[in-house]
Design a protein around this motif. Structure first.
Motif, mmCIF file in Angstrom:
data_model
loop_
_atom_site.group_PDB
_atom_site.id
_atom_site.type_symbol
_atom_site.label_atom_id
_atom_site.label_comp_id
_atom_site.label_asym_id
_atom_site.label_seq_id
_atom_site.Cartn_x
_atom_site.Cartn_y
_atom_site.Cartn_z
ATOM 1 N N MET A 94 19.979 -53.137 -21.206
ATOM 2 C CA MET A 94 18.921 -52.863 -21.014
ATOM 3 C C MET A 94 18.274 -51.365 -20.672
ATOM 4 O O MET A 94 18.352 -51.363 -19.729
ATOM 5 C CB MET A 94 17.779 -53.398 -20.697
ATOM 6 N N PRO A 95 17.171 -50.712 -21.975
ATOM 7 C CA PRO A 95 16.621 -49.183 -21.975
ATOM 8 C C PRO A 95 16.212 -49.508 -21.094
ATOM 9 O O PRO A 95 15.589 -49.882 -20.413
ATOM 10 C CB PRO A 95 16.252 -49.275 -23.548
ATOM 11 N N SER A 96 16.873 -47.982 -20.058
ATOM 12 C CA SER A 96 15.718 -47.254 -18.342
ATOM 13 C C SER A 96 15.121 -46.337 -19.092
ATOM 14 O O SER A 96 14.492 -45.569 -20.455
ATOM 15 C CB SER A 96 16.535 -46.674 -17.710
ATOM 16 N N ILE A 97 13.444 -46.599 -18.131
ATOM 17 C CA ILE A 97 12.396 -45.291 -18.690
ATOM 18 C C ILE A 97 13.175 -44.029 -17.930
ATOM 19 O O ILE A 97 13.012 -44.195 -16.364
ATOM 20 C CB ILE A 97 11.275 -45.866 -18.498
ATOM 21 N N TYR A 98 12.799 -42.710 -18.233
ATOM 22 C CA TYR A 98 13.036 -41.754 -17.752
ATOM 23 C C TYR A 98 11.786 -40.173 -18.107
ATOM 24 O O TYR A 98 11.367 -40.474 -18.918
ATOM 25 C CB TYR A 98 14.218 -41.496 -18.072
ATOM 26 N N THR A 99 11.254 -40.493 -16.347
ATOM 27 C CA THR A 99 9.956 -39.330 -16.847
ATOM 28 C C THR A 99 10.893 -38.080 -16.595
ATOM 29 O O THR A 99 11.042 -37.152 -15.555
ATOM 30 C CB THR A 99 8.943 -39.981 -15.519
ATOM 31 N N THR A 100 9.920 -36.926 -17.305
ATOM 32 C CA THR A 100 10.463 -35.503 -16.991
ATOM 33 C C THR A 100 10.319 -34.960 -16.166
ATOM 34 O O THR A 100 9.233 -35.340 -15.790
ATOM 35 C CB THR A 100 10.500 -35.239 -19.135
ATOM 36 N N LYS A 101 10.601 -33.746 -16.052
ATOM 37 C CA LYS A 101 10.059 -32.982 -14.768
ATOM 38 C C LYS A 101 9.931 -31.839 -15.033
ATOM 39 O O LYS A 101 10.317 -31.480 -16.842
ATOM 40 C CB LYS A 101 11.518 -32.781 -13.537
ATOM 41 N N GLN A 102 10.386 -30.013 -15.014
ATOM 42 C CA GLN A 102 9.022 -29.920 -15.019
ATOM 43 C C GLN A 102 10.077 -28.438 -15.561
ATOM 44 O O GLN A 102 11.302 -28.477 -15.199
ATOM 45 C CB GLN A 102 8.604 -28.731 -13.948
ATOM 46 N N GLY A 103 9.762 -28.094 -17.061
ATOM 47 C CA GLY A 103 11.071 -27.405 -17.837
ATOM 48 C C GLY A 103 12.400 -28.076 -18.541
ATOM 49 O O GLY A 103 13.121 -27.184 -18.719
ATOM 50 N N GLN A 104 12.650 -29.273 -18.159
ATOM 51 C CA GLN A 104 12.660 -30.112 -18.900
ATOM 52 C C GLN A 104 13.415 -30.336 -20.555
ATOM 53 O O GLN A 104 12.324 -30.300 -21.253
ATOM 54 C CB GLN A 104 13.337 -30.860 -18.355
ATOM 55 N N THR A 105 14.047 -30.749 -21.041
ATOM 56 C CA THR A 105 14.695 -30.654 -22.522
ATOM 57 C C THR A 105 14.914 -32.015 -22.497
ATOM 58 O O THR A 105 15.591 -32.623 -21.427
ATOM 59 C CB THR A 105 15.946 -29.122 -22.672
ATOM 60 N N VAL A 106 15.337 -32.500 -23.938
ATOM 61 C CA VAL A 106 15.892 -33.722 -23.786
ATOM 62 C C VAL A 106 17.809 -33.208 -23.143
ATOM 63 O O VAL A 106 17.754 -34.464 -22.799
ATOM 64 C CB VAL A 106 15.788 -34.439 -25.379
ATOM 65 N N ASP A 107 18.505 -32.532 -23.619
ATOM 66 C CA ASP A 107 19.548 -32.230 -23.063
ATOM 67 C C ASP A 107 19.884 -32.542 -21.374
ATOM 68 O O ASP A 107 20.328 -32.830 -20.639
ATOM 69 C CB ASP A 107 20.486 -30.972 -24.077
ATOM 70 N N VAL A 166 10.968 -27.734 -24.980
ATOM 71 C CA VAL A 166 10.514 -27.436 -23.343
ATOM 72 C C VAL A 166 9.690 -29.394 -23.635
ATOM 73 O O VAL A 166 8.233 -29.024 -24.249
ATOM 74 C CB VAL A 166 10.335 -26.888 -22.635
ATOM 75 N N LEU A 167 9.640 -30.300 -23.432
ATOM 76 C CA LEU A 167 8.824 -31.194 -23.386
ATOM 77 C C LEU A 167 7.979 -31.113 -21.605
ATOM 78 O O LEU A 167 8.125 -30.666 -20.651
ATOM 79 C CB LEU A 167 9.903 -32.353 -22.790
ATOM 80 N N PRO A 168 6.682 -31.861 -21.946
ATOM 81 C CA PRO A 168 5.922 -31.619 -20.839
ATOM 82 C C PRO A 168 6.126 -33.037 -20.132
ATOM 83 O O PRO A 168 6.633 -33.359 -19.816
ATOM 84 C CB PRO A 168 4.408 -32.266 -21.617
ATOM 85 N N ILE A 169 6.040 -32.347 -18.542
ATOM 86 C CA ILE A 169 5.718 -32.558 -17.734
ATOM 87 C C ILE A 169 5.432 -34.530 -17.816
ATOM 88 O O ILE A 169 4.612 -34.128 -18.255
ATOM 89 C CB ILE A 169 5.055 -31.940 -16.302
ATOM 90 N N GLY A 170 6.043 -34.955 -17.336
ATOM 91 C CA GLY A 170 5.558 -36.965 -17.133
ATOM 92 C C GLY A 170 5.757 -37.565 -18.420
ATOM 93 O O GLY A 170 5.757 -37.974 -18.696
ATOM 94 N N THR A 171 6.855 -36.613 -19.331
ATOM 95 C CA THR A 171 7.593 -37.231 -20.504
ATOM 96 C C THR A 171 7.785 -38.330 -20.525
ATOM 97 O O THR A 171 9.018 -38.367 -19.680
ATOM 98 C CB THR A 171 7.750 -36.518 -21.528
ATOM 99 N N VAL A 172 7.336 -39.623 -21.016
ATOM 100 C CA VAL A 172 8.560 -40.682 -20.815
ATOM 101 C C VAL A 172 9.695 -41.197 -21.450
ATOM 102 O O VAL A 172 8.813 -40.670 -22.557
ATOM 103 C CB VAL A 172 7.492 -41.801 -20.692
ATOM 104 N N LEU A 173 10.838 -41.045 -20.887
ATOM 105 C CA LEU A 173 11.413 -40.930 -22.768
ATOM 106 C C LEU A 173 12.004 -42.704 -22.104
ATOM 107 O O LEU A 173 12.437 -43.010 -20.817
ATOM 108 C CB LEU A 173 12.612 -40.115 -22.431
ATOM 109 N N VAL A 174 12.837 -42.980 -23.084
ATOM 110 C CA VAL A 174 13.561 -44.720 -22.918
ATOM 111 C C VAL A 174 14.532 -43.546 -23.328
ATOM 112 O O VAL A 174 15.395 -43.018 -24.194
ATOM 113 C CB VAL A 174 13.651 -45.291 -24.468
ATOM 114 N N MET A 175 15.716 -44.176 -21.751
ATOM 115 C CA MET A 175 16.985 -44.165 -22.562
ATOM 116 C C MET A 175 18.168 -45.275 -22.639
ATOM 117 O O MET A 175 17.468 -46.419 -21.746
ATOM 118 C CB MET A 175 17.320 -43.557 -20.746
ATOM 119 N N PRO A 176 18.665 -45.405 -23.322
ATOM 120 C CA PRO A 176 19.637 -46.198 -24.053
ATOM 121 C C PRO A 176 20.992 -46.622 -23.324
ATOM 122 O O PRO A 176 20.879 -45.978 -22.280
ATOM 123 C CB PRO A 176 20.123 -46.161 -25.171
#
Length: 70
Positions: A1-14, A44-54
């Motif tokens: 089941m995929p997880s959810i990750y919320t980005t922090k300041q200055g984070q990119t996808v990698d 650079v993703l906005p702070i708080g962007t919600v990513l689905v982590m497979p």
């Protein structure tokens, strides 16, 4: 089941992949595929962007041994 990750300041996808999985190799493309349209947000993703982590096997990738004398 995929997880959810919320980005922090200055984070990119990698960087989010490195933080969540402990590596970027063989996972960054899977995360981009699981989050259509995420590239449109910019490098650079906005702070708080919600990513689905497979679900990905998080065991370290074994590297083949190299022998200098064969």
């Amino acid at each position: 089941m995929p997880s959810i990750y919320t980005t922090k300041q200055g984070q990119t996808v990698d960087l989010a992949c490195q933080d969540f999985y402990g590596r970027t190799r063989d996972v960054t493309e899977a995360v981009l595929d699981a989050n259509p349209g995420i590239a449109a947000l910019g490098a650079v993703l906005p702070i708080g962007t919600v990513l689905v982590m497979p679900d990905i096997d998080t065991r370290p990738v074994a590297r083949p041994l190299v022998s200098l004398w064969e």
